[in-house]
Design a protein around this motif. Structure first.
Motif, short mmCIF file in Angstrom:
data_model
loop_
_atom_site.label_atom_id
_atom_site.label_comp_id
_atom_site.label_asym_id
_atom_site.label_seq_id
_atom_site.Cartn_x
_atom_site.Cartn_y
_atom_site.Cartn_z
N MET A 1 0.87 -1.15 -0.06
CA MET A 1 -0.02 -0.02 -0.08
C MET A 1 0.82 1.36 0.08
O MET A 1 2.14 1.21 0.21
CB MET A 1 -0.74 0.04 1.16
CG MET A 1 -0.17 0.09 2.42
SD MET A 1 -1.33 0.37 3.83
CE MET A 1 0.03 0.84 5.20
N ARG A 2 0.19 2.53 -0.30
CA ARG A 2 1.07 3.75 -0.32
C ARG A 2 1.08 4.41 1.09
O ARG A 2 -0.11 4.24 1.74
CB ARG A 2 0.41 4.67 -1.41
CG ARG A 2 0.54 4.25 -2.74
CD ARG A 2 -0.16 5.13 -3.81
NE ARG A 2 -1.61 5.42 -3.28
CZ ARG A 2 -2.22 6.43 -3.48
NH1 ARG A 2 -1.76 7.51 -4.26
NH2 ARG A 2 -3.52 6.64 -3.03
N ILE A 16 7.45 9.19 -0.48
CA ILE A 16 5.91 8.74 -0.66
C ILE A 16 6.29 7.53 -1.56
O ILE A 16 6.78 7.33 -2.41
CB ILE A 16 5.27 9.55 -1.73
CG1 ILE A 16 5.25 10.99 -1.12
CG2 ILE A 16 3.80 9.11 -1.66
CD1 ILE A 16 4.66 11.33 0.20
N ARG A 17 5.82 6.12 -0.69
CA ARG A 17 6.16 4.86 -1.22
C ARG A 17 5.01 4.00 -1.35
O ARG A 17 3.86 4.29 -0.91
CB ARG A 17 7.19 4.19 -0.22
CG ARG A 17 7.84 4.86 0.48
CD ARG A 17 8.65 4.12 1.52
NE ARG A 17 9.49 2.85 1.06
CZ ARG A 17 10.63 2.60 0.83
NH1 ARG A 17 11.43 3.66 1.08
NH2 ARG A 17 11.17 1.49 0.68
N ASP A 18 5.13 2.95 -2.11
CA ASP A 18 4.09 2.09 -2.39
C ASP A 18 4.16 0.36 -2.04
O ASP A 18 3.80 -0.38 -2.30
CB ASP A 18 3.56 2.12 -3.92
CG ASP A 18 4.73 1.63 -4.75
OD1 ASP A 18 5.95 1.07 -4.19
OD2 ASP A 18 4.52 1.83 -6.07
N ASP A 19 5.38 0.46 -1.38
CA ASP A 19 5.72 -0.97 -0.62
C ASP A 19 5.48 -1.14 0.82
O ASP A 19 6.10 -1.82 1.34
CB ASP A 19 7.35 -1.32 -0.98
CG ASP A 19 8.23 -0.25 -0.07
OD1 ASP A 19 7.74 0.84 0.48
OD2 ASP A 19 9.43 -0.79 -0.01
N THR A 21 3.75 -2.13 4.14
CA THR A 21 2.55 -3.10 4.55
C THR A 21 2.46 -2.85 6.21
O THR A 21 2.82 -1.92 6.87
CB THR A 21 3.07 -4.51 4.53
OG1 THR A 21 4.40 -4.69 5.25
CG2 THR A 21 3.50 -4.82 3.06
N GLU A 137 -2.56 4.48 3.36
CA GLU A 137 -3.97 3.91 3.07
C GLU A 137 -4.67 3.06 3.81
O GLU A 137 -5.77 3.16 4.03
CB GLU A 137 -3.72 3.34 1.67
CG GLU A 137 -3.45 4.12 0.34
CD GLU A 137 -3.31 3.32 -0.82
OE1 GLU A 137 -3.60 3.80 -1.93
OE2 GLU A 137 -2.52 2.31 -0.67
N ALA A 339 -0.13 11.82 -2.93
CA ALA A 339 0.94 11.96 -3.81
C ALA A 339 1.58 13.48 -3.65
O ALA A 339 2.53 13.94 -3.85
CB ALA A 339 0.97 11.58 -5.18
#
Length: 361
Positions: A1-2, A16-19, A21, A137, A339
């Motif tokens: 998730m972001r 800002i990352r999307d990895d 958990t 998120e 973002a």
């Protein structure tokens, strides 16, 4: 998730990352999908170190969302419920909680410094601000941190109730207990200051003076309830005009600086109430003479989280909002995306914006 990650105190930029958990949901935990979260000055204070927080850190504490999972011992909410995040969850068992001051309970404050519910980069641990971290998120929090609210309350309004509204309105109605017909001065017209103004209006104050160096904030302060608005340089004239020089019944400080606390003291009448709402630095010392403290008869009060038991006050403020007695829409400067958080932080540092709301969907 972001999620937005702060790697070190004082960093100018969020990662800002999307990895990212989450840790598993424990027996007494709740997992919430964040729908809206505010960008608050307290978040800036956490990033700068004024409010100490462990790092790496996911900032954010003012939020609302939908429950997606609950632990086996949780009965207060269920998947699908709309909830407001309580960034000061209480254990409900200690003397403070049982004595009617759950906002002072330290159990989960202490746990937040040792228990990181986020993972990134594989196996690295990150912490959530105040144990929350709503600039993500999804979050995992104790069940006491998820307070159910009616589904017809907008996500933006619910998020604002989670911190700014409860802190400011609560300071007026709970801490100060502003009386009908009284006079009020509010130093600082950010989101929380505007909430204090609304609380004073709801309480029936006859005169509400908003004090802020930025004249751009004065019109909005009047829109939500202030009867007058001035810059700090104009305070002496306003003091004479509105109180014949005697001072206001209540002086609220909503900045978090020793200098403005002293200013609040100075504009409050003998026997009045001085209420500190702003979150200040640990080394910013306030100086008041012992003579003045005794012989002027003023009461110096602190107001943490509006002295609210949020189990009651979150739904109560939601009802006031739906009844048109709380103006929350006017307090939102912009609706942004995750973002855009670095731009939002920069804008808040500039001082011109009020509440920017991050919408996750």
């Amino acid at each position: 998730m972001r999620a937005a990650l702060l790697h070190a105190v004082g960093d100018d930029k969020l990662d800002i990352r999307d990895d990212v958990t989450l840790a598993p949901v424990g027996p007494t935990d709740v997992r919430v999908r964040i729908k809206a979260t505010g960008v608050c000055h307290s978040d800036l204070s956490a990033m700068s170190g004024v409010l100490p927080q462990p790092v790496p850190l996911v900032p954010g504490h003012e939020g609302a969302g939908e429950v997606v999972e609950v632990g086996e011992h949780v009965s207060s909410v269920q998947p699908g419920d709309h909830v407001i995040i309580n960034w000061r969850p209480s254990c409900q068992d200690c003397d403070l909680c049982l004595g009617g001051q759950p906002y002072l309970c330290m159990k989960y404050v202490i746990e937040a410094f040792t228990k990181g519910n986020f993972r990134f980069g594989g196996d690295q641990t990150a912490f959530g601000m105040a144990g929350c971290g709503t600039w993500a998120e999804e979050i995992v929090i104790p069940w006491q941190g998820a307070i159910k609210v009616d589904t017809d309350v907008s996500w933006e309004a619910a998020a604002l109730i989670g911190c700014g509204i409860t802190t400011g309105v609560g300071a007026a109605i709970n801490t100060a207990k502003v009386r009908p017909g009284s006079t009020v001065a509010v130093i600082g017209c950010g989101g929380v200051g505007l909430s204090v103004i609304q609380g004073a209006r709801i309480s029936g104050a006859r005169t509400i003076l908003a004090i802020d160096p930025l004249e751009s904030k004065h019109e909005l302060a009047k829109k939500v309830g202030a009867t007058h608005a001035v810059t700090p340089e104009q305070v002496p004239e306003a003091l004479n005009e509105l109180t014949a020089g005697g001072g206001f019944d209540y002086g609220f400080e909503v900045v978090g600086k020793a200098a403005t606390i002293q200013s609040a003291w100075q504009v409050t009448r003998a026997g009045g109430e001085v209420i500190v709402v702003g979150a200040g630095a640990v080394d910013d010392m306030v100086s008041i003479s012992a003579f003045s403290l005794l012989f002027e008869g003023k009461n110096l009060l602190s107001s943490l989280y509006g002295e609210a038991d949020v189990r009651h006050y979150f739904p109560y403020f939601a009802k006031l909002y739906k009844a048109g007695q709380l103006d929350l829409e006017s307090m939102i400067s912009a609706r942004i995306r995750l973002a855009d958080l670095n731009d939002a932080v920069a804008a808040l540092k500039g001082g011109e914006v009020l509440r920017q709301i991050v919408l996750m969907d």
